[in-house]
Design a protein around this motif. Sequence first.
Motif, PDB file in Angstrom:
ATOM      1  N   ILE A  93       0.739  -1.151  -0.066  1.00 26.15           N
ATOM      2  CA  ILE A  93       0.426   0.112  -0.030  1.00 26.15           C
ATOM      3  C   ILE A  93       1.020   1.317   0.132  1.00 26.15           C
ATOM      4  O   ILE A  93       1.857   1.404   0.809  1.00 26.15           O
ATOM      5  N   ARG A  94       0.659   2.316  -0.834  1.00 27.26           N
ATOM      6  CA  ARG A  94       1.061   3.615  -0.943  1.00 27.26           C
ATOM      7  C   ARG A  94       0.180   4.298  -0.499  1.00 27.26           C
ATOM      8  O   ARG A  94      -0.478   4.840  -0.929  1.00 27.26           O
ATOM      9  N   LEU A  95       0.537   5.402   0.622  1.00 32.55           N
ATOM     10  CA  LEU A  95       0.148   6.224   1.203  1.00 32.55           C
ATOM     11  C   LEU A  95       0.641   7.563   0.777  1.00 32.55           C
ATOM     12  O   LEU A  95       1.669   7.852   0.570  1.00 32.55           O
ATOM     13  N   PRO A  96      -0.398   8.601   0.597  1.00 33.32           N
ATOM     14  CA  PRO A  96      -0.131   9.786   0.079  1.00 33.32           C
ATOM     15  C   PRO A  96       0.852  10.594   1.217  1.00 33.32           C
ATOM     16  O   PRO A  96       0.618  10.465   2.392  1.00 33.32           O
ATOM     17  N   SER A  97       1.692  11.430   0.688  1.00 35.57           N
ATOM     18  CA  SER A  97       2.495  12.351   1.551  1.00 35.57           C
ATOM     19  C   SER A  97       1.631  13.694   1.792  1.00 35.57           C
ATOM     20  O   SER A  97       1.706  14.612   0.993  1.00 35.57           O
ATOM     21  N   THR A 107      -3.262  24.537  12.874  1.00 33.04           N
ATOM     22  CA  THR A 107      -2.585  23.134  13.022  1.00 33.04           C
ATOM     23  C   THR A 107      -3.327  22.520  11.914  1.00 33.04           C
ATOM     24  O   THR A 107      -4.569  22.564  11.787  1.00 33.04           O
ATOM     25  N   ALA A 108      -2.738  21.634  11.161  1.00 27.78           N
ATOM     26  CA  ALA A 108      -3.270  20.865  10.132  1.00 27.78           C
ATOM     27  C   ALA A 108      -2.430  19.600  10.045  1.00 27.78           C
ATOM     28  O   ALA A 108      -1.370  19.859   9.713  1.00 27.78           O
ATOM     29  N   GLU A 109      -2.856  18.633  10.498  1.00 29.51           N
ATOM     30  CA  GLU A 109      -2.041  17.259  10.454  1.00 29.51           C
ATOM     31  C   GLU A 109      -2.900  15.933   9.952  1.00 29.51           C
ATOM     32  O   GLU A 109      -4.320  15.932  10.293  1.00 29.51           O
ATOM     33  N   THR A 110      -2.376  15.073   9.093  1.00 26.39           N
ATOM     34  CA  THR A 110      -2.981  14.026   8.790  1.00 26.39           C
ATOM     35  C   THR A 110      -1.986  12.838   9.102  1.00 26.39           C
ATOM     36  O   THR A 110      -0.646  12.837   8.657  1.00 26.39           O
ATOM     37  N   SER A 111      -2.399  11.675   9.699  1.00 25.65           N
ATOM     38  CA  SER A 111      -1.560  10.516   9.955  1.00 25.65           C
ATOM     39  C   SER A 111      -2.273   9.397   9.648  1.00 25.65           C
ATOM     40  O   SER A 111      -3.582   9.288   9.406  1.00 25.65           O
ATOM     41  N   PHE A 112      -1.506   8.087   9.284  1.00 20.83           N
ATOM     42  CA  PHE A 112      -1.962   6.990   8.649  1.00 20.83           C
ATOM     43  C   PHE A 112      -1.650   5.791   9.609  1.00 20.83           C
ATOM     44  O   PHE A 112      -0.535   5.896  10.139  1.00 20.83           O
ATOM     45  N   GLY A 113      -2.640   4.751   9.900  1.00 19.96           N
ATOM     46  CA  GLY A 113      -2.503   3.889  10.651  1.00 19.96           C
ATOM     47  C   GLY A 113      -2.740   2.428   9.951  1.00 19.96           C
ATOM     48  O   GLY A 113      -3.767   2.431   9.427  1.00 19.96           O
ATOM     49  N   LEU A 114      -1.643   1.520   9.866  1.00 22.95           N
ATOM     50  CA  LEU A 114      -1.928   0.137   9.018  1.00 22.95           C
ATOM     51  C   LEU A 114      -2.272  -1.072   9.714  1.00 22.95           C
ATOM     52  O   LEU A 114      -1.424  -1.398  10.710  1.00 22.95           O
ATOM     53  N   MET A 115      -3.101  -1.548   9.518  1.00 19.82           N
ATOM     54  CA  MET A 115      -3.108  -3.051  10.114  1.00 19.82           C
ATOM     55  C   MET A 115      -3.654  -4.164   8.993  1.00 19.82           C
ATOM     56  O   MET A 115      -3.972  -3.588   7.951  1.00 19.82           O
TER      57      MET A 115
END
Length: 161
Positions: A93-97, A107-115
Motif C-alpha cells: 500500500i502506498r500512502l499519500p504524503s 494546525t493541520a495534520e494527517t496521519s495513517f495507521g495500517l493493520m
Amino acid sequence: MTLKNLVWSDPLARNTPFNFSCTFSIKNPWIAWRPGKEKAFLPLSSTRWPGLLERWILGRASLTERRYPLKTGYVFATKWIENLQFEDPWAKIRLPSMPNADNQVFTAETSFGLMKNHLKISRYSALKKTEVLPDEYRLLTRLQHDLKYGAFLPVIISKEK
C-alpha cells in the motif's frame, strides 16, 4: 453507498464538543489506476473542505494579500477519523504524503495507521486565532493550496509486492 449508524450530538450544547459519526459501505470506491495490478481511491478525509467551519473560514481567505486583519470570530478544532476495512488483502500500500503544518494561526495534520486489511486515517485541524494579521494571511492561503493538493492524492493498493 449504504449509510448505517448515523449519530450526532446536540449542536446547540456549547459546553460539549459537537460529535458526528456514521458507518457506511461503498460498493466500488476505486478510481481508474493500473488495471489488474493496482487499485486507488481518494479517502473522504482528504476532501478539500473537511468541515463547515473550515469551509466558512478558509472560504473567506479569497484575496492574494490583505492590508487589514481577517476577523474570523471563532477558534475551533476538528478531528476526523476514517476507519477503512477492505474485503481483499493487499500486498503493498502506498500512502499519500499529506502536507502537515503547525504555526501561530492553525494546525493541520494527517496521519495513517495500517493493520491487516484495515487503514485508519486521522486528520486534525485547528484554527488558533480569532484574528489573522495581514502578515499571517499567507499561512491561510497556503493551507487552502495544501487542502486542494491533498484532495487529489490517492491511496494506492497493489496485490503484488
